[in-house]
Design an enzyme around this catalytic site. Structure first.
Site: not given
Ligand code: GUN
Length: 298
Positions: A54, A121, A98
């Protein structure tokens, strides 16, 4: 006839290019780049890989990335205080904490603390509610990415039968809402669904999001169906392999003899998630700055 392979990786690369070009336009108008803050708690190896990719993608899309790594033993209050600081920071347009978080932290409390206008998100109940009633807000990245692949291939989804397998807050439920908004006839199937193969056989569109390796079989599919596989499962290594193969929730090889089109794993839905995260961050930046994102820019 073999199914068309839906190339999510190429689609995601094109979306990221458009987001990057528009982020440059934003910076010209606003005098600052869009900013995405990513918070990682602890050392979960999969989360570390996601957070690293990311961060790289954020910089490539002409945005600022702010990474906050906290010890696995961090207290919930300290994490909530960090979220509050990011909520108040004008350089931060999007906040992503995350998941999963360590078990001593209440995930819902952390998600609830993120300002809904920075919730790129789309996990906050305000954004889930906006999606449910058709108001503009942030939509979770994975289902929105699936929707982009589906409309790219099928155009108008009106009247099509869609079966979503899985009912999570992050994928299954928002996916069903998006399909419903697009006038599909939607069924959400899950672990208690009776006669799952028969239910799936009705579908013009199948979205598999259960996290069970190769669960959806070729003879569950209506010939010509469009299949979107959200699963990312690592099989145990077989002889001669150091790590097991990555597979989806669909038995890809056999399913691609029956489906009309299907997303591969890897290279299907996975790359879309980060591309949509960047897209959501750009949208947040325009909104937070009080600027208009030009129509058709993305
Ligand atoms: N963990 C796995 N996929 C995601 C996501 O799309 N967003 C977040 N915040 N955590 C994750």
């Amino acid at each position: 006839m073999a199914a068309e392979r839906i190339d999510g990786k190429a689609f995601a690369a094109r979306l990221r290019d458009r987001v990057g070009a528009q982020a440059t336009e934003f910076a010209r108008a606003a005098g600052r780049k869009p900013g995405l803050a990513v918070v990682l708690v602890g050392e979960d190896p999969a989360s570390q890989v996601y957070v690293r990719s990311k961060g790289k993608a954020t910089l490539e899309a002409q945005m600022n990335g702010f990474e906050h790594r906290l010890d696995a033993a961090v207290g919930q209050d300290e994490l909530l205080a960090l979220v509050e600081t990011l909520n108040g920071d004008p350089a931060v347009d999007g906040i992503l904490v995350q998941l999963p978080l360590p078990s001593h932290i209440d995930e819902q409390a952390v998600i609830a603390a993120i300002h809904p206008d920075k919730d790129v998100d789309g996990f906050h109940v305000i954004n889930a509610g906006r999606l449910a009633v058709g108001q503009p807000g942030f939509v979770p990245c994975t289902p929105l990415g699936c929707m982009m692949l589906l409309t790219d291939r099928l155009g108008d989804l009106s009247g099509l039968e869609a079966v979503v397998i899985g009912r999570s807050n992050i994928v299954g439920k928002p996916m069903a809402q998006l399909l419903l908004d697009a006038n599909a006839t939607v069924t959400i199937a899950h672990s208690r669904t009776k006669d799952l193969p028969d239910v799936v056989r009705r579908a013009d569109i199948v979205v598999a999001a259960v996290g069970r390796p190769e669960m959806v079989k070729a003879d569950w599919l209506k010939p010509g169906a469009t299949v979107v596989d959200v699963g990312i499962n690592r099989l145990p290594p077989v002889e001669g392999e150091s790590r097991g193969r990555l597979v989806g929730d669909v038995d890809y090889g056999a399913a691609s003899e029956v489906a009309g089109a299907i997303t591969p794993v890897p290279g299907g839905v996975g790359p879309m998630t980060i591309a949509v995260l960047l897209r959501n961050t750009l949208v947040a930046a325009y909104r937070n700055q009080g600027l208009e994102l030009p129509e058709g820019a993305l």
